[in-house]
Enzyme design. Structure first.
Site, mmCIF file in Angstrom:
data_model
loop_
_atom_site.group_PDB
_atom_site.id
_atom_site.type_symbol
_atom_site.label_atom_id
_atom_site.label_comp_id
_atom_site.label_asym_id
_atom_site.label_seq_id
_atom_site.Cartn_x
_atom_site.Cartn_y
_atom_site.Cartn_z
ATOM 1 N N GLU A 167 0.799 -1.225 0.000
ATOM 2 C CA GLU A 167 0.000 0.000 0.000
ATOM 3 C C GLU A 167 0.836 1.282 0.000
ATOM 4 O O GLU A 167 0.881 2.020 0.993
ATOM 5 C CB GLU A 167 -0.967 -0.010 1.198
ATOM 6 C CG GLU A 167 -1.872 -1.242 1.206
ATOM 7 C CD GLU A 167 -2.918 -1.236 2.319
ATOM 8 O OE1 GLU A 167 -2.814 -0.398 3.227
ATOM 9 O OE2 GLU A 167 -3.834 -2.072 2.262
ATOM 10 N N GLU A 351 -6.078 -8.067 -0.302
ATOM 11 C CA GLU A 351 -6.709 -7.830 1.000
ATOM 12 C C GLU A 351 -8.167 -7.459 0.782
ATOM 13 O O GLU A 351 -8.481 -6.639 -0.092
ATOM 14 C CB GLU A 351 -6.059 -6.667 1.772
ATOM 15 C CG GLU A 351 -4.747 -6.986 2.405
ATOM 16 C CD GLU A 351 -4.169 -5.816 3.202
ATOM 17 O OE1 GLU A 351 -4.939 -4.951 3.677
ATOM 18 O OE2 GLU A 351 -2.936 -5.766 3.331
#
Ligand code: IFM
Length: 441
Positions: A167, A351
Site C-alpha cells: 500500500e 486484502e
C-alpha cells in the site's frame, strides 16, 4: 459462505493475510525500534498509546497460527518480513535471530502445504532510518534494496510470490500528508518525495530480486473507489483528483512510467530534481498486481489549499471503522486496473475484509456480518471472472485480530478472535464458514 472453491477456476487461490508488526510482537527476538513505536509514544497518535510490542505473540505462536490457516483449507498465507527485525538499525549487520525466525516460519508454511506470499515492507521502518529522513531521503531506495537482498538471499527461493511494498498510498500519504500514520508528518514536500521514493524503492527491490533469479514478483496497491458527492463539476473534479492521488499515481508510475497531470499540479514543484529519470526503475516489470480493497469514498470540493477536497459521509451500511460497505467498487476497480494498466497480467485481491465489533458469547463468536461482507465481495469477483478479468486469487484480511495501527487493538479484522489478555485464539463463525467452503474434495 455462498460459494465453495468449486465455484472458482481450478487455479484460483484462496489466502489469508497478516503483517509482521501487527502480529509478531516486536519486543521479541532482537528486533529494532520502528517508527510505529515512537509514533505510538507520541500523545494522541494511537488509541491508548498501544504498540506492537507483544501484538498476538505470533513470534512464539506461529505454529498454532499456521495450523489454523491450514485447517481452514487456505492455499496461501500472505505475511510480511520486518525490516527492523532483520536490520535493527535499518542498515549494517543483520540480526541472525530475525533471519532464523523467518527461515523457521517459511519452513512451517511449506510443511503445511501453504504457499508463502511475502511482502517486504508493511510499514515497520526502523527508527534509525527515519532519523535519516525515511522515505523522504532518496537513499532509502538503496537501503531497501540492501534489506531485500539480505532477506531474499535467505528465504527467497522458497517464496511462492513476493511484493516489495504494501500500500504505497498509505506509506506516503497517511504517513506524510495527513500524519495519521507513522512517521506522522504533515508536509506536502515530504509527501511528494515519499510518493516518488516509495516507487523507486519498489522498482529497486524488484530489480534486486530479478538479479537473484527470483520470480513471481508483484506490486500491491490499496485502492478506493472515488465517487463525486453530488452532480456538480466541482465534485467531479475533486473526485478525479482523489482518484489520481489515491489510485492512479502509483499505478501510473509502475505501469505507464508517468504521473497523472492533476496530481502533478499539486506536487511537481516538490518532487526531487530529475524525477522523470527514475521511471525505468519504477517500471521494473512485475508478474502480477495485487489490489487491497475495503470501501468507496464520496468526495466533494473545499476552498482549502490543494488538494482542496473532502470526504463526504455516505449512508451505506458501515463497518466498525466507519467504512461504507460497497462491493461494486471492487468490481469497478478490477476492471479499471485491467483496462487502464495491467492488461493480461494476473490480478489478485490481496486484502479484503472488515472491522467488526465481534462479541464473544460463551465459546462462540458470531461474526455473520463478516461472512456477509466476504460473500458480497466474492459475488463481484465472480462477475469480473465471467467478464474475463484475469483475477487469480482472493486473500482475506486478516487471520487474527491484531494491531490495527492508530486504532491500536480496538478494531477487530480477524476471522480468528484474539483475547489480548491471554492471547488465546478462538476461530469465529466466519472462520468455520470459510473452512467449509474451502474443503478440498
Ligand atoms: O490493517 C490494515 C493493513 O495493515 C493494511 N491494509 C488495511 C488493513 C485494515 O486497515
Amino acid at each position: 459462505m455462498k460459494y465453495t472453491r468449486k465455484d472458482f477456476p481450478d487455479d484460483f487461490l484462496f489466502g489469508v493475510a497478516t503483517s509482521s508488526y501487527q502480529i509478531e510482537g516486536h519486543s521479541f527476538g532482537g528486533a529494532g525500534e520502528t517508527q510505529w513505536d515512537t509514533f505510538a509514544a507520541t500523545r494522541a497518535n494511537v488509541v491508548r498509546a498501544e504498540t506492537g510490542a507483544i501484538a498476538c505473540d505470533h513470534y512464539h505462536r506461529y505454529e498454532e497460527d499456521l495450523d489454523l490457516v491450514a485447517a481452514a483449507g487456505f492455499d496461501c498465507y500472505r505475511f510480511s518480513t520486518s525490516w527492523a527485525r532483520i536490520l535493527p538499525h535499518g542498515r549494517g549487520s543483520p540480526n541472525q535471530q530475525g533471519l532464523d525466525f523467518y527461515d523457521r516460519l517459511t519452513d512451517a508454511m511449506l510443511e503445511r502445504d501453504l504457499k508463502p506470499c511475502l511482502t517486504l515492507y508493511h510499514w515497520e521502518m526502523p527508527s534509525a532510518l527515519v532519523d535519516l529522513g525515511g522515505w523522504r531521503n532518496r537513499d532509502i531506495a538503496k537501503w531497501f534494496g540492501d534489506y531485500t537482498e539480505i532477506i531474499m538471499s535467505c528465504i527467497g527461493d522458497r517464496m511462492f510470490s513476493t511484493a516489495p511494498v504494501n500500500e504505497p498510498w498509505c506509506v506516503a500519504w497517511l504517513g506524510h500528508f495527513t500524519g495519521h500514520h507513522a512517521p506522522g508528518i504533515r508536509d506536502i514536500r515530504a509527501t511528494a518525495r515519499a510518493m516518488h521514493h516509495v516507487l523507486v524503492g519498489h522498482g529497486t527491490a524488484i530489480n534486486i530480486m530479478r538479479g537473484l533469479g527470483l520470480g513471481n514478483l508483484g506490486a500491491i496497491c490499496n485502492l478506493e473507489y472515488a465517487m463525486p458527492a453530488d452532480n456538480s463539476k466541482a465534485a467531479e473534479r475533486a473526485s478525479r483528483l482523489y482518484d489520481g492521488i489515491y489510485n492512479r499515481f502509483f499505478l501510473s508510475g509502475m505501469f505507464k512510467g508517468e504521473y497523472p497531470a492533476n496530481v502533478l499540479e499539486g506536487i511537481e514543484s516538490h518532487l526531487p530534481a530529475n524525477w522523470q529519470d527514475d521511471f525505468p526503475v519504477i517500471q521494473a516489470p512485475v508478474d502480477w498486481c495485487g489490489i487491497n480493497y475495503y470501501t468507496r469514498k464520496l468526495i466533494g470540493p473545499t476552498s482549502d489549499t490543494w488538494p482542496a477536497y473532502m470526504e463526504v459521509e455516505g449512508h451505506l451500511p458501515k463497518t466498525d471503522l466507519g467504512w461504507e460497505v460497497f462491493p461494486a467498487g471492487l468490481e469497478h476497480l478490477l476492471k479499471i486496473v485491467q483496462h487502464d494498466y495491467t492488461g493480461d497480467l494476473p490480478l489478485y485481491v490481496t486484502e479484503n475484509g472488515m472491522a467488526n465489533d465481534d462479541i464473544k458469547v460463551g465459546i462462540n463468536i458470531d461474526d455473520a456480518a463478516r461472512t456477509d461482507y466476504l460473500n458480497t465481495h466474492l459475488d463481484v469477483v465472480q462477475n469480473t471472472l465471467v467478464e474475463g478479468v484475469p483475477v487469480k486469487g482472493y486473500f482475506i484480511w486478516s487471520l487474527l485480530d491484531n494491531y490495527e495501527w492508530s486504532s491500536g487493538y480496538e478494531k477487530r479484522f480477524g476471522i480468528v478472535h484474539v483475547d489480548f489478555e491471554t492471547l488465546k485464539r478462538t476461530p469465529k463463525s466466519s472462520y468455520h464458514a470459510i473452512a467449509k467452503a474451502l474443503l478440498k474434495a
